[in-house]
Design an enzyme around this catalytic site. Structure first.
Site, PDB file in Angstrom:
ATOM      1  N   GLN A  77       6.057  -0.307   3.261  1.00 12.03           N
ATOM      2  CA  GLN A  77       4.957  -1.706   4.181  1.00 12.03           C
ATOM      3  C   GLN A  77       3.960  -1.543   2.553  1.00 12.03           C
ATOM      4  OE1 GLN A  77       2.358  -2.171   6.864  1.00 12.03           O
ATOM      5  NE2 GLN A  77       0.570  -3.629   6.136  1.00 12.03           N
ATOM      6  N   ASP A  78       3.300  -0.123   2.560  1.00 10.49           N
ATOM      7  CA  ASP A  78       2.823   0.619   0.992  1.00 10.49           C
ATOM      8  C   ASP A  78       3.113   2.308   0.951  1.00 10.49           C
ATOM      9  OD1 ASP A  78       0.743  -0.250  -0.293  1.00 10.49           O
ATOM     10  OD2 ASP A  78      -1.110   1.004   0.747  1.00 10.49           O
ATOM     11  N   PRO A  79       2.518   2.061  -0.605  1.00  2.00           N
ATOM     12  CA  PRO A  79       3.195   3.724  -1.010  1.00  2.00           C
ATOM     13  C   PRO A  79       1.747   4.491  -0.033  1.00  2.00           C
ATOM     14  CG  PRO A  79       3.174   2.059  -2.721  1.00  2.00           C
ATOM     15  CD  PRO A  79       3.214   1.271  -1.713  1.00  2.00           C
ATOM     16  N   PRO A 146      -5.259   2.427   0.543  1.00  2.00           N
ATOM     17  CA  PRO A 146      -4.225   2.254   1.630  1.00  2.00           C
ATOM     18  C   PRO A 146      -3.993   0.580   1.465  1.00  2.00           C
ATOM     19  CG  PRO A 146      -5.766   2.954   2.736  1.00  2.00           C
ATOM     20  CD  PRO A 146      -6.522   3.306   1.808  1.00  2.00           C
ATOM     21  N   ALA A 147      -3.466  -0.236   0.609  1.00  2.00           N
ATOM     22  CA  ALA A 147      -2.602  -1.460   0.726  1.00  2.00           C
ATOM     23  C   ALA A 147      -4.268  -2.180  -0.593  1.00  2.00           C
ATOM     24  CB  ALA A 147      -3.491  -2.358   2.332  1.00  2.00           C
TER      25      ALA A 147
END
Length: 252
Positions: A77-79, A146-147
């Site tokens: 989804q997200d690094p 995050p995100a």
């Protein structure tokens, strides 16, 4: 010492331009080129404002594999949003980086079906070399946030990349972990011949939660069983583990 994985200013557009031409179909799709330009401009603006953005090579997952070479797709989804972690491959971190909890659960699940001998290597590049596409749906993130680059255009780009892989005539395995990844099943073409396996995300928050826990899903074994039936080479899921020589091996 952590590897410097910060994205340098004025490099993302060049990285996109240097991608293998096999990905051009996806990147030239209606709206995709504009979305890529938008996210590049946003990232450069954030860098100019002093933000720290990871990873240094956001498009690395695409640089080593053409769509026709992909045999297994694992969607993230997200690094990772900490220094020295993200390296452009979903779930992967450098070998000398502390193993993230989700990756630890991935290794735990692999270990249910395959012997994990040696020292675990956290860099999943050996999987990529066997045709495993490790693709996040957002490809950049800001330090500690995050995100932070989700909903900025990356999803349009990665949806197009996912779709191009799914439309390749060679059947593939899609491992969809968690609701975010499972939503991408809608992008698979009707009547496809791919194997799609779904389970919870390997995060400790959901890895053992019913009704589709990640721990015990058997996805790595099931992938190889399916590849064998297709007449394809199996994936060595243990390839990241570094063999530790026995003491006797050092004797002359």
């Amino acid at each position: 010492m952590a590897i410097d994985n910060r994205l340098l200013p004025n490099t993302l557009a060049a990285q996109a331009a240097a991608l293998p031409s096999a990905w051009s179909q996806a990147l030239a799709a209606p709206g995709v080129a504009q979305a890529l330009d938008h996210i590049i401009n946003h990232v450069e603006a954030r860098l100019a404002a002093g933000a720290t953005v990871y990873p240094a090579t956001p498009l690395r997952a695409l640089s080593s594999l053409a769509p026709s070479e992909v045999r297994v797709v694992i969607l993230g989804q997200d690094p990772y949003h900490g220094p020295g972690q993200a390296q452009g491959l979903a779930f992967s971190v450098p070998d000398d980086c502390k193993c993230p909890p989700s990756l630890r659960n991935i290794f735990k699940e692999i270990g249910r079906d395959y012997a994990l001998d040696g020292k675990p290597g956290h860099d999943l590049t050996p999987w990529v070399k066997q045709g495993v596409l490790l693709l996040n749906t957002a490809l950049t993130v800001e330090d500690g946030q995050p995100a932070s680059h989700a909903k900025r255009g990356w999803e349009t780009v990665t949806d197009a990349l996912f779709t191009q892989v799914a439309q390749d005539p060679t059947p593939k395995v899609f491992l969809l972990w968690g609701a975010h990844a499972q939503a991408k099943a809608a992008l698979l073409p009707p009547g496809h011949a791919h194997l799609v396996l779904s389970a919870n995300h390997p995060s400790p928050l959901s890895a053992t939660r019913a009704p589709t826990p990640f721990i015990g899903c058997g996805h790595f074994r099931l992938t190889n069983e399916w590849l064998e039936k297709q007449g394809q080479t199996l994936i060595d899921w243990t390839a990241t583990f570094k063999k530790i020589p026995a003491q006797a091996e050092f004797r002359l």
